[in-house]
Design a protein around this motif. Sequence first.
Motif, mmCIF file in Angstrom:
data_model
loop_
_atom_site.group_PDB
_atom_site.id
_atom_site.type_symbol
_atom_site.label_atom_id
_atom_site.label_comp_id
_atom_site.label_asym_id
_atom_site.label_seq_id
_atom_site.Cartn_x
_atom_site.Cartn_y
_atom_site.Cartn_z
ATOM 1 N N SER A 174 29.951 39.127 36.614
ATOM 2 C CA SER A 174 30.996 38.286 36.044
ATOM 3 C C SER A 174 31.717 37.493 37.134
ATOM 4 O O SER A 174 32.087 38.066 38.175
ATOM 5 N N PRO A 175 31.961 36.210 36.924
ATOM 6 C CA PRO A 175 32.701 35.414 37.919
ATOM 7 C C PRO A 175 34.073 36.003 38.244
ATOM 8 O O PRO A 175 34.503 35.968 39.404
ATOM 9 N N ALA A 176 34.766 36.547 37.253
ATOM 10 C CA ALA A 176 36.088 37.119 37.509
ATOM 11 C C ALA A 176 36.010 38.335 38.420
ATOM 12 O O ALA A 176 36.911 38.588 39.231
ATOM 13 N N LEU A 178 33.636 38.779 40.766
ATOM 14 C CA LEU A 178 33.393 38.235 42.104
ATOM 15 C C LEU A 178 34.669 37.668 42.701
ATOM 16 O O LEU A 178 34.944 37.835 43.902
ATOM 17 N N GLN A 179 35.477 37.022 41.892
ATOM 18 C CA GLN A 179 36.735 36.471 42.399
ATOM 19 C C GLN A 179 37.640 37.580 42.924
ATOM 20 O O GLN A 179 38.234 37.451 44.000
ATOM 21 N N ALA A 180 37.759 38.661 42.168
ATOM 22 C CA ALA A 180 38.582 39.786 42.614
ATOM 23 C C ALA A 180 38.060 40.346 43.931
ATOM 24 O O ALA A 180 38.844 40.677 44.832
ATOM 25 N N TYR A 182 36.406 38.785 46.323
ATOM 26 C CA TYR A 182 36.695 37.894 47.444
ATOM 27 C C TYR A 182 38.196 37.722 47.700
ATOM 28 O O TYR A 182 38.590 37.220 48.753
ATOM 29 N N GLU A 183 39.000 38.177 46.761
ATOM 30 C CA GLU A 183 40.439 38.265 47.003
ATOM 31 C C GLU A 183 40.802 39.590 47.683
ATOM 32 O O GLU A 183 41.966 39.837 47.991
ATOM 33 N N ASP A 197 28.651 44.617 37.365
ATOM 34 C CA ASP A 197 30.083 44.525 37.682
ATOM 35 C C ASP A 197 30.606 45.846 38.226
ATOM 36 O O ASP A 197 31.540 45.874 39.038
ATOM 37 N N SER A 204 34.433 47.099 45.985
ATOM 38 C CA SER A 204 35.765 46.530 46.251
ATOM 39 C C SER A 204 36.822 47.592 46.508
ATOM 40 O O SER A 204 37.910 47.284 47.018
ATOM 41 N N GLU A 247 30.141 39.807 53.557
ATOM 42 C CA GLU A 247 31.611 39.772 53.560
ATOM 43 C C GLU A 247 32.195 41.143 53.889
ATOM 44 O O GLU A 247 33.161 41.257 54.647
#
Length: 258
Positions: A174-176, A178-180, A182-183, A197, A204, A247
């Motif tokens: 899910s894009p959301a 991945l966003q979390a 990278y945040e 996910d 994470s 990352e």
Amino acid sequence: MPLDRRRARQAFAAYAARYDADDPKVKLKIDHTYRVAALCERIAASLDLPPAERDLAWLCGLLHDIGRFEQLRRYGTFNDAQSIDHAAMSARVLFDEGHIAEYLDDRTQDEMLRTAVAQHSAYRLPDGLDARTLQFCQILRDADKVDILRVNVETPMEEIYNVSTEALQQSPVSPAVLQAFYEHHCVLRSLKQYPADNVVGHASLVFELCYPESLRAVAEQGWLWKLLDRPFTDPDTARAMDALRAELRRWLAAHLPA
């Protein structure tokens, strides 16, 4: 009063024995519990806490997932979103049903222990905790996160999330989620839509470890990399995992203590 660890271990073993140890999910939680207890003690020792406080940190680890057994019996899953909040169930079993008395006689630590157990899997700790309770919560949360990486490598996804290996390998991300990632913070459970996910969400967890010793444990154990090295047949997911690994290596290199 010094903690009688032998008594505490026997109390946990007796409770867990009420459930089917031949069930891989039950064995998974028994093994996880002992490892988290040991990690709690390791982190507490790294903070130079006195022996009595190290005992309590170890006990937090021993107690934290006691509700998982009843969750599994009632619902057949460890997925809180599909069943119950397992941390709240742990607190209920121990303190509302009174099983904490099987572990120790001293009741002066009940409030701290209940908070640590009840909050160990919360997305965020509540405001207003006193410094000592906050520290025990953070020790337990760190230890649990570190061993969750191992669990999600050693245990087939079918046994944790009731999803097939094939479905995981073919899963998008899910894009959301991945966003979390990278945040650099944990992923909300509500954002997870696909099996992959969960892999990203568990990776994470590293970003929110509180103590240097926790990061050292992650680095030396290597479970993080094995978690992300799963083969994915979805090409977008495979590329995303390559980027996630890069990352995380960069982030860990910057944050690991010398």
